[in-house]
Structures are given as structure tokens and as C-alpha cells.
Design an enzyme around this catalytic site. Structure first.
Site, PDB file in Angstrom:
ATOM      1  CE  LYS A  59      -1.739   1.696   4.035  1.00  0.00           C
ATOM      2  NZ  LYS A  59      -1.498   3.136   4.288  1.00  0.00           N
ATOM      3  CG  ASN A  60       2.202   2.778   3.552  1.00  0.00           C
ATOM      4  OD1 ASN A  60       1.059   3.139   3.257  1.00  0.00           O
ATOM      5  ND2 ASN A  60       2.578   2.528   4.792  1.00  0.00           N
ATOM      6  CB  CYS A  86      -3.413  11.412  12.208  1.00  0.00           C
ATOM      7  SG  CYS A  86      -3.426   9.697  11.727  1.00  0.00           S
ATOM      8  NE  ARG A 118       0.807  10.232  10.207  1.00  0.00           N
ATOM      9  CZ  ARG A 118       0.304   9.273   9.437  1.00  0.00           C
ATOM     10  NH1 ARG A 118      -0.866   8.769   9.691  1.00  0.00           N
ATOM     11  NH2 ARG A 118       0.975   8.835   8.394  1.00  0.00           N
ATOM     12  NE  ARG A 177      -7.282   4.730   5.193  1.00  0.00           N
ATOM     13  CZ  ARG A 177      -6.573   5.686   5.749  1.00  0.00           C
ATOM     14  NH1 ARG A 177      -6.869   6.108   6.948  1.00  0.00           N
ATOM     15  NH2 ARG A 177      -5.570   6.248   5.118  1.00  0.00           N
TER      16      ARG A 177
HETATM   17  N1  EPU Z   1       7.055  14.461  10.685  1.00  0.00           N
HETATM   18  C1  EPU Z   1       7.270  15.770  10.986  1.00  0.00           C
HETATM   19  N2  EPU Z   1       7.134  16.711   9.985  1.00  0.00           N
HETATM   20  C2  EPU Z   1       6.810  16.355   8.718  1.00  0.00           C
HETATM   21  C3  EPU Z   1       6.596  14.994   8.420  1.00  0.00           C
HETATM   22  C4  EPU Z   1       6.729  14.065   9.430  1.00  0.00           C
HETATM   23  O1  EPU Z   1       7.559  16.133  12.109  1.00  0.00           O
HETATM   24  O2  EPU Z   1       6.700  17.244   7.866  1.00  0.00           O
HETATM   25  C5  EPU Z   1       7.173  13.445  11.757  1.00  0.00           C
HETATM   26  C6  EPU Z   1       5.875  12.723  12.022  1.00  0.00           C
HETATM   27  O3  EPU Z   1       5.032  13.430  12.874  1.00  0.00           O
HETATM   28  C7  EPU Z   1       6.361  11.424  12.615  1.00  0.00           C
HETATM   29  C8  EPU Z   1       7.669  11.175  11.893  1.00  0.00           C
HETATM   30  O4  EPU Z   1       8.035  12.424  11.320  1.00  0.00           O
HETATM   31  O5  EPU Z   1       6.606  11.581  13.972  1.00  0.00           O
HETATM   32  C9  EPU Z   1       7.627  10.140  10.798  1.00  0.00           C
HETATM   33  O6  EPU Z   1       6.558  10.397   9.918  1.00  0.00           O
HETATM   34  P1  EPU Z   1       6.668  10.112   8.356  1.00  0.00           P
HETATM   35  O7  EPU Z   1       6.541  11.387   7.622  1.00  0.00           O
HETATM   36  O8  EPU Z   1       7.852   9.253   8.084  1.00  0.00           O
HETATM   37  O9  EPU Z   1       5.358   9.253   8.111  1.00  0.00           O
HETATM   38  P2  EPU Z   1       4.359   9.368   6.880  1.00  0.00           P
HETATM   39  O10 EPU Z   1       5.123   9.556   5.623  1.00  0.00           O
HETATM   40  O11 EPU Z   1       3.283  10.325   7.209  1.00  0.00           O
HETATM   41  C10 EPU Z   1       4.420   6.812   6.347  1.00  0.00           C
HETATM   42  C11 EPU Z   1       3.425   5.713   6.214  1.00  0.00           C
HETATM   43  C12 EPU Z   1       2.871   5.373   7.587  1.00  0.00           C
HETATM   44  C13 EPU Z   1       4.018   4.927   8.479  1.00  0.00           C
HETATM   45  C14 EPU Z   1       5.078   6.044   8.544  1.00  0.00           C
HETATM   46  C15 EPU Z   1       6.304   5.667   9.321  1.00  0.00           C
HETATM   47  C16 EPU Z   1       2.517   6.055   4.002  1.00  0.00           C
HETATM   48  C17 EPU Z   1       1.371   6.417   3.154  1.00  0.00           C
HETATM   49  N3  EPU Z   1       2.351   6.132   5.322  1.00  0.00           N
HETATM   50  O12 EPU Z   1       3.734   7.931   6.898  1.00  0.00           O
HETATM   51  O13 EPU Z   1       1.977   4.284   7.395  1.00  0.00           O
HETATM   52  O14 EPU Z   1       3.558   4.669   9.766  1.00  0.00           O
HETATM   53  O15 EPU Z   1       5.489   6.388   7.187  1.00  0.00           O
HETATM   54  O16 EPU Z   1       6.894   4.532   8.797  1.00  0.00           O
HETATM   55  O17 EPU Z   1       3.562   5.677   3.497  1.00  0.00           O
HETATM   56  C18 EPU Z   1       0.079   2.955   7.820  1.00  0.00           C
HETATM   57  O18 EPU Z   1       0.288   2.389   6.733  1.00  0.00           O
HETATM   58  O19 EPU Z   1      -0.766   2.516   8.647  1.00  0.00           O
HETATM   59  C19 EPU Z   1       0.821   4.161   8.157  1.00  0.00           C
HETATM   60  C20 EPU Z   1       0.432   5.007   9.108  1.00  0.00           C
END
Ligand code: EPU
Length: 416
Positions: A19-20, A114, A119, A394
Site C-alpha cells: 500500500k505505502n 490523526c 503528523r 484501507r
Molecule cells: N514528521 C514531521 N514533519 C513532517 C513529516 C513528518 O515532524 O513534515 C514526523 C511525524 O510526525 C512522525 C515522523 O516524522 O513523527 C515520521 O513520519 P513520516 O513522515 O515518516 O510518516 P508518513 O510519511 O506520514 C508513512 C506511512 C505510515 C508509516 C510512517 C512511518 C505512508 C502512506 N504512510 O507515513 O503508514 O507509519 O510512514 O513509517 O507511506 C500505515 O500504513 O498505517 C501508516 C500510518
């Protein structure tokens, strides 16, 4: 989802596409006026949402087969990702980079909070700003403009997966060279880079802390097969071990699952490579372990809930520390209602086992928490009813069918 627990999982199961990895790869279709074909696309609610989002931008979507999707952004008819869609799927936000690169403008709703944490998207925004975009926040939307993006050196405060993907997709068509430092190393980022390279992008270092991009003027169509879903693999592994089963997971990407395999083995699971996958079984009692979620290649936060459910069955006290999201223990209260002994303090949970879990009605709060409750339900006595199954839909393709084929007694209530 109604589960009559106690049956050990046995047999062979096939993984779906990740998915991701799929979601950002779909957004990459915006970067070219030629059709792209994506294979091994899981049939999920989030994929539907992404098709709807892309449709609003003028991207035509056509299923060529069960899991083969063609996307064609011949000409864009819009540049907006509306609140209604972004709030249901945060991954929508990664359309910002490709839209800016292709159309020179983007209006993307901010996702808001969220269930699992705040996030924020500050790193995404700082990234496209560094590439020369003018960005304003208005009425809950990020409005960004750039006649032409210009390559830059960008340091990420933390290795955010989404920010890395957004910046990467903006940078591939920017003028000159971009270097993303402290980039996310997740396999899904690597897969996106492979898709972009197939479209003609020049990228080095994806999968490492430093990604270098040499911008090109034009990207073309491509044909790309998405990697198997390592989180689905880990979820099925946890369910197998929790029920004392023995399962072959076809397509399990052993190289992407090293931390997961190591922790499951430490807890007493038997894991061995087989042709095209992994075999996982449990024959004896489970041992307690310490577990810390970390960015890849550390243990994934997306498997923390499933591991917590599993560790209720270990003989002793396990310690789980969640370092990625600040509110990702919502499943613990539901597990406690099923008889688990879990104490939480801040980012740490102590799980004392083995607990005799007893079936109960429980409520899912997010995708992976739901899967944790399914794992618990499979290991519990009697009947567990997991409500709000739309979270599961999802991100897990045909979960009830796959678990059913492994011998689980699981059914979907008609009114869900
Ligand atoms: N963060 C910031 N600022 C930003 C972006 C992120 O502070 O601008 C912080 C977040 O709050 C968090 C950390 O960085 O504490 C990591 O977040 P990241 O951005 O890596 O996560 P994401 O890209 O929003 C993806 C996956 C998530 C998975 C996380 C971590 C997708 C679509 N989603 O989210 O998947 O948990 O990486 O591996 O790729 C799931 O599939 O259930 C899911 C939540």
C-alpha cells in the site's frame, strides 16, 4: 469482523502489493503526459481514494487486470487536492511535489491531526520551499507556485517518508541537482525511486540517507511492478505466531523484514527462507522481548500493534517503546478489555504475559491498531467482534479471505 479464536493458522498465503509504495507511485503519474502502467496494485480503499484524487486533476485511470492499473495524465485539468479526500487519506499530501513539478502550481489541503499523532507536514513544505516554490497557507490549504523548481540541498530534521517522497517527486523535474540529506530509507521510497527512474528520472542513493537527483526536463511513461507489502507480511507473521500456527508467506521480502524477523525469532518464532518467501511457525512457548519502533531499517511502527497483541502470549514482561508517533497505543486499551496485562507510561508499554485472552467486542481506531485486534481475536477464546472495519479495508486486501484460507474462523458481518 467476527472472529472465533483459537484456530492455529496453517497453509500458504500470497502477499499483495505494498500500500505505502503504491500510493506515492500513483501520484508519480502526474509527472508525465504519457500513460504509466502499475502492476501488483492492491485493491484497497486507499487506492480507490487515490484514483478519485487523481481523477479530480484530470488523470484517467483504467484497470487493465485485477491488479494492473493504467494512469494517464495527458493534460491536467486541475491542481487541487480537496480537504474531503486528504482528510480521509493523508498520503494524498504527496501529490504536492508532482503537481508543482508538472503544473507549476498546487493547492493541497493540509491533512489535520490523526488518531496516531499530530503528523505535521512542515518538512514537506520546507522541502518544496527550498526548491524555490512560493508557499502560502490559506483556508486550510497549502498553496504553492513555482514557474520552475530549482535543485537544492535539503536536510530533513527527521527522515520522514512522506517528505522524502514529496521532495523527490518535485526534484526530478527541477533545474539542476538536488541532494536530500537524512532521507527516509524505507523500501517504499526505494520503490518510488525505481518507478521514477523507469520514467526517465536521474536518481542515485535511494534507500540510503542521501538521495541525489539530477533534474530532467521531461519524464515519459513507464511500466512498474510494486514491491510486496512488508507490513502485510509482518502482520500475517504475528498472527501465525500468536495462534501457534505454521504458514508459508509467498512473496515475503526477507531483505525488507530483517528487524521483524530478528524480533520474532527472539520471541521464539521459527522462521526459515523458502523458495519465494518465508516460512514461519511456533512450536514452543514465547519469550518476552524489548522492542523499539524506529525508522527503517529499524522495527516498523506499522507492526507495533500486532506485536503488542502477540506479546500478550509471551511468558514474562515485554517492553515496547514507540518512537515514531506520539499516540500509537490506542489498541492497548482494547487488548486490556480482552484480558491483556499492559501498563503504559508515555511512549513505553509493558506487556505481561501470558494472558488468556477472551473474546470481546472491540473497536478499531486506525489501520494497524485494527490488525492488532485481529491478531488478538485469532489467539483469544470465543468470539471477538472488531468494529470499524473500514480502517482495515484501507490497507489490507481481502484479509478475511486470506485468513480464512489459512484456517481462521473469521467472517465479515453483513452490515459492515
Ligand atoms: N514528521 C514531521 N514533519 C513532517 C513529516 C513528518 O515532524 O513534515 C514526523 C511525524 O510526525 C512522525 C515522523 O516524522 O513523527 C515520521 O513520519 P513520516 O513522515 O515518516 O510518516 P508518513 O510519511 O506520514 C508513512 C506511512 C505510515 C508509516 C510512517 C512511518 C505512508 C502512506 N504512510 O507515513 O503508514 O507509519 O510512514 O513509517 O507511506 C500505515 O500504513 O498505517 C501508516 C500510518
Amino acid at each position: 469482523m467476527i472472529i472465533h479464536g483459537g484456530a492455529p493458522l496453517r497453509g500458504v498465503v500470497e502477499l499483495s502489493g505494498s500500500k505505502n509504495a503504491t500510493l506515492p507511485i500513483m501520484m508519480a503519474a502526474v509527472l508525465t503526459d504519457e500513460p504509466v502502467v502499475i502492476r501488483n496494485v492492491p485493491r484497497l480503499r486507499d487506492v480507490k481514494t487515490a484514483i478519485e484524487l487523481l481523477g479530480g486533476l484530470g488523470v484517467a485511470a483504467r484497470w487493465l487486470g485485477d491488479h494492473e492499473l493504467e494512469l494517464h495524465a495527458r493534460a491536467l485539468s486541475g491542481h487541487e487536492a480537496p480537504y474531503d479526500l486528504v482528510k480521509t487519506m493523508r498520503a494524498s499530501f504527496v501529490v504536492l511535489g508532482p503537481l508543482l513539478a508538472r503544473a507549476g502550481r498546487a493547492r493541497v489541503s493540509t491533512p489535520g491531526g490523526c488518531a496516531i499523532g499530530a503528523r505535521p507536514v512542515n518538512l514537506h513544505i520546507a522541502g518544496v520551499r527550498a526548491l524555490g516554490a512560493r508557499v502560502q497557507m490559506r483556508h486550510g490549504y497549502v498553496e504553492a507556485h513555482a514557474a520552475r523548481l530549482i535543485g537544492a540541498r535539503i536536510w530533513l530534521d527527521n527522515p520522514s517518508v512522506g517528505a522524502t517522497e514529496n521532495i523527490l517527486m518535485a526534484a526530478v523535474r527541477a533545474r539542476g541537482r538536488t541532494v536530500i540529506e537524512n532521507a527516509a530509507r524505507e523500501p517504499e521510497v526505494r520503490d518510488l525511486a525505481r518507478m521514477l527512474a523507469a520514467m526517465g528520472a536521474r536518481i542515485a542513493g535511494a534507500g540510503t540517507h542521501v538521495i541525489e537527483v539530477e533534474g530532467v526536463d521531461r519524464l515519459h511513461g513507464a511500466d512498474h511492478a510494486v514491491i510486496p507489502d512488508r507490513i502485510e507480511a509482518g502482520s500475517l507473521m504475528a498472527a501465525t505466531v500468536a495462534t501457534g500456527g505454521d504458514v508459508i508467506i509467498r512473496g515475503a521480502p526477507a531483505g525488507d523484514l530483517e528487524a521483524v524477523v530478528a524480533k520474532l525469532a527472539e520471541a521464539g518464532a521459527e522462521i526459515s527462507p523458502v523458495a519465494d518467501g518465508l516460512r514461519i511457525a511456533r512450536n514452543g512457548p514465547l519469550r518476552p522481548i524489548e522492542l523499539r519502533t524506529l525508522p527503517y531499517p529499524g522495527f516498523p511502527t506499522d507492526l507495533q500493534a500486532q506485536m503488542m497483541a502477540l506479546l500478550t502470549q509471551a511468558d514474562g514482561a515485554s517492553v515496547i517503546t514507540e518512537t515514531i508517533f506520539e499516540n500509537r497505543f490506542m489498541h492497548a486499551q482494547e487488548l486490556i478489555r480482552m484480558g491483556a496485562d499492559i501498563v503504559m507510561k508515555g511512549a513505553t508499554a509493558v506487556v505481561r504475559g501470558p494472558s488468556r485472552l477472551s473474546g470481546a467486542p472491540v473497536m478499531a481506531t486506525d489501520l494497524r491498531a485494527s490488525m492488532g485486534l485481529i491478531v488478538a481475536g485469532l489467539a483469544a477464546e470465543n468470539t471477538t467482534t472488531v468494529s470499524r472495519v473500514y480502517h482495515l479495508d484501507r490497507g489490507y486486501e481481502a484479509l478475511d479471505r486470506k485468513l480464512g484460507a489459512l484456517g481462521a474462523r473469521i467472517e465479515r458481518a453483513a452490515d459492515e
